[in-house]
Design a protein around this motif. Structure first.
Motif, short mmCIF file in Angstrom:
data_model
loop_
_atom_site.label_atom_id
_atom_site.label_comp_id
_atom_site.label_asym_id
_atom_site.label_seq_id
_atom_site.Cartn_x
_atom_site.Cartn_y
_atom_site.Cartn_z
N UNK B 6 23.73 -7.59 57.32
CA UNK B 6 23.09 -6.45 57.04
C UNK B 6 23.81 -5.83 55.73
N UNK B 7 23.41 -5.46 54.65
CA UNK B 7 23.96 -4.70 53.70
C UNK B 7 23.66 -3.12 54.13
N UNK B 10 22.28 -0.65 51.53
CA UNK B 10 20.96 -0.71 51.25
C UNK B 10 20.11 -0.05 52.44
N UNK B 11 20.61 -0.45 53.68
CA UNK B 11 19.87 0.19 54.82
C UNK B 11 19.89 1.67 54.89
N UNK B 13 20.74 3.52 52.28
CA UNK B 13 19.72 4.16 51.15
C UNK B 13 18.41 4.05 51.51
N UNK B 14 17.77 3.10 52.08
CA UNK B 14 16.50 2.83 52.69
C UNK B 14 16.09 3.89 53.54
N UNK B 15 16.90 4.08 54.73
CA UNK B 15 16.53 5.37 55.47
C UNK B 15 16.53 6.57 54.74
N UNK B 17 15.69 7.18 51.67
CA UNK B 17 14.26 7.47 51.00
C UNK B 17 13.42 7.80 52.09
#
Lengths: 214, 59
Positions: B6-7, B10-11, B13-15, B17
């Motif tokens: 898992x990157x 990205x994880x 940043x997603x959370x 957002x």
């Protein structure tokens, strides 16, 4: 005796599905925002754009979380950052894009024709209450413009209390001028407490100006 | 054996957002008042975490 070491297998390339999924997500978001905009322009539905953009940001976040196993999300992350900046800016100046775009004039002639709230996203909203015969009591009117001008005209036989907010711009309330960023003030006309007919105005403009005339 | 992971950048940043979007949505619904001055530090903290813990974790 020599032993040959087998060549090390090349590591598999990191799957870059993010860019294509990101493109699809971006396309769907543009499509939905376009449909929402069109529906709002035809007055079929009223959207509050801050909500639409907030939900769009959450969708982008969910796609990133779900797709964190893959790479290639740079574009979608960039869009998320831009949305965050727009939402932050809208929050700073309290811009609420509800009620469409254009110039509107409301001229009710009876108390029952006065709406509880008037909203316009962008443009000039004029509310002319001068033809209304107000009965003794208190009448509350709320109005908001995202970007533009809000003009309210009240009859001379009523006392007025105006609570107004301007994110960036100025306000002219019955001859008094207020200017600056983040205006949040209340004006009360002389004799308001003892007056029989009272009009309470709750006015809000994100960027632009407010005028109240009597 | 393929190395998949898992990157975390990205994880995170997603959370981030999702959290920021939810905060703004609550603000628009008048449930919660977002003070915009807090958003930039939160954004910086999230970016810092993404940089620190970014990269791929083995699964």
């Amino acid at each position: 005796m020599t032993t040959q070491v087998p060549p090390k297998a090349a590591s598999p390339p990191r799957p870059r599905v993010g860019s294509s999924v990101g493109q699809i997500t971006f396309g769907i978001l543009l499509l939905l925002i376009g449909v929402a905009w069109l529906l709002q322009m035809t007055d079929a539905v009223r959207f509050e754009w801050g909500m639409v953009l907030s939900i769009a940001l959450m969708v982008i976040g969910a796609v990133l979380v779900a797709g964190s196993r893959w790479s290639g999300w740079g574009g979608l992350i960039g869009i998320g950052v831009v949305l965050t900046l727009i939402l932050t800016g809208m929050s700073v100046v309290d811009v609420r894009f509800a009620g469409g775009v254009g110039d509107r004039t409301e001229r009710p002639v009876t108390v029952s024709q006065i709406q509880a709230r008037y909203d316009l996203g962008m443009g000039t909203q004029t509310i002319d209450l001068r033809d209304v015969s107000f009965a003794p009591g208190v009448m509350n009117v709320q109005a908001g413009v995202g970007i533009g001008t809000l003009v309210v005209q009240v009859p001379s036989d009523v006392s007025v209390q105006v609570h107004f907010k301007v994110g960036a711009g100025d306000a002219q309330i019955l001859g008094r001028r207020y200017a600056g960023a983040g205006l949040d003030q209340t004006y009360t006309s002389p004799g308001y407490d003892t007056a029989a007919k009272k009009v309470n105005l709750e006015l809000n403009v994100g960027v632009g100006n407010i005028e109240v005339r009597q | 054996m393929n190395e998949t992971g898992i990157d975390r950048g990205t994880l995170i940043t997603g959370f981030l957002f999702i959290v920021i979007g939810a905060l703004f949505l609550l603000d628009r619904l008048d449930v919660w008042t977002v003070r915009a001055v807090y958003i930039f530090p939160i954004l910086l903290i999230g970016l810092g975490l993404a940089v620190l813990f970014g990269g791929r974790s083995r699964t």
